[in-house]
Scaffold this active site. Structure first.
Site, PDB file in Angstrom:
ATOM      1  N   GLU A 215      -4.568  -8.609   2.992  1.00 21.37           N
ATOM      2  CA  GLU A 215      -5.590  -8.280   3.985  1.00 21.37           C
ATOM      3  C   GLU A 215      -6.797  -9.218   3.963  1.00 21.37           C
ATOM      4  O   GLU A 215      -7.283  -9.641   5.024  1.00 21.37           O
ATOM      5  CB  GLU A 215      -6.036  -6.824   3.794  1.00 21.37           C
ATOM      6  CG  GLU A 215      -5.055  -5.791   4.304  1.00 21.37           C
ATOM      7  CD  GLU A 215      -3.905  -5.524   3.350  1.00 21.37           C
ATOM      8  OE1 GLU A 215      -3.069  -4.657   3.639  1.00 21.37           O
ATOM      9  OE2 GLU A 215      -3.841  -6.189   2.275  1.00 21.37           O
TER      10      GLU A 215
ATOM     11  N   GLU B  15       0.837  -1.203   0.000  1.00 21.59           N
ATOM     12  CA  GLU B  15       0.000   0.000   0.000  1.00 21.59           C
ATOM     13  C   GLU B  15       0.873   1.255   0.000  1.00 21.59           C
ATOM     14  O   GLU B  15       0.618   2.208  -0.748  1.00 21.59           O
ATOM     15  CB  GLU B  15      -0.925  -0.014   1.208  1.00 21.59           C
ATOM     16  CG  GLU B  15      -1.903  -1.180   1.176  1.00 21.59           C
ATOM     17  CD  GLU B  15      -3.234  -0.848   1.804  1.00 21.59           C
ATOM     18  OE1 GLU B  15      -4.156  -0.475   1.056  1.00 21.59           O
ATOM     19  OE2 GLU B  15      -3.343  -0.976   3.039  1.00 21.59           O
TER      20      GLU B  15
END
Length: 267
Positions: free
Chosen positions: A141, A121
């Protein structure tokens, strides 16, 4: 220069090198690391002698994302002496991870080892990306029942083809450096142990250019990304024409005519 126990700061010529420094935890994000990153981006923005920033990790890894062990134990990122910084600016962690902040100077990522979850990210907030052959990428995730809230559901499909973005987001599988390069997530793959050297070499190429021109080009690329072509071309002229009126532009042309390296002065 600042830095914290989990983030080291070094100057290499006109380049500021920020190193995630928690190798025993695969450089998992901690509050000291985030505070150090935030301060590093601020220093780069405010110091005109800094022309570029290199972001890398210590111990042969980039960043394994959030510290899930700490979260599983009920801990958050406020359990250390830096918690007052987060209390004073609740957005500090998003700025540190480049979710809510875009540095004025070009940011070059030098990736070795794992660059997953929050690491991938944060990578999306960098401008130029270099990785070692054995580097591993991925947004894990969903495998943990979590959401990639660091910006990936917005940014990733704007940076790589949507089908690849959705596969990465929905499968949570790991990606090799070769595959990451093929889908456009990174730009260069180098032998293991050489990512930082290549990043510094690239930074030197950036640093040799007119800083006002470099910064204006970066701003133009990002601010026109979501505009129509006609709107973007209009905005490009607004950003570009003033550069031609600078002393640096005149120096660049003069140096070319005189067959010598230019001496840019941010003027």
């Amino acid at each position: 220069m600042g830095g914290t126990e989990h983030l080291t700061v070094e100057r290499v010529g006109a380049t500021l090198v920020l190193t995630l420094n928690r190798p025993e935890a695969k450089n998992a994000l901690s509050l000291p690391m985030l505070v150090g990153l935030y301060d590093g981006w601020t220093e780069a923005d405010e110091d005109d002698s800094i022309r570029s920033v290199v972001l890398t990790g210590a111990g042969g890894t980039f960043c394994a994302g959030m510290d899930l062990k700490a979260l599983a134990g009920g801990g958050r990122l406020d359990g250390d002496p830096h918690r007052d910084r987060l209390k004073a600016d609740p957005d500090l962690h998003w700025k540190a991870m480049l979710r809510h902040h875009r540095p004025r100077k070009p940011v070059i990522a030098a990736v070795e080892g794992h660059c997953v979850a929050g690491g991938t990210e944060m990578l999306q907030g960098t401008d130029i990306r270099i990785a070692a052959e054995s580097a591993v990428f991925g947004l894990y995730e969903v495998r943990r029942g979590l959401f990639p809230i660091g910006g990936s559901t917005v940014r990733l499909a704007r940076q790589i083809p949507r089908t690849h973005a959705l596969e990465m987001l929905l499968t949570g599988r790991p990606y090799t450096a070769a595959e990451a390069e093929r889908i456009g997530l990174i730009g260069h793959v180098v032998p293991d142990g050489q990512a930082l050297a290549k990043a510094l070499e690239t930074a030197e190429l950036v640093n040799a250019n007119g800083p006002l021109a470099v910064e204006a080009v970066k701003v133009s690329v990002y601010e026109t990304a979501e505009l129509t072509e006609t709107e973007g071309l209009e905005r490009e002229l607004e950003r570009g024409w003033p550069v031609f009126d600078t002393a640096d532009a005149k120096e660049g042309s003069r140096a070319f005519a005189e067959k010598r390296p230019p001496v840019f002065r941010r003027a």
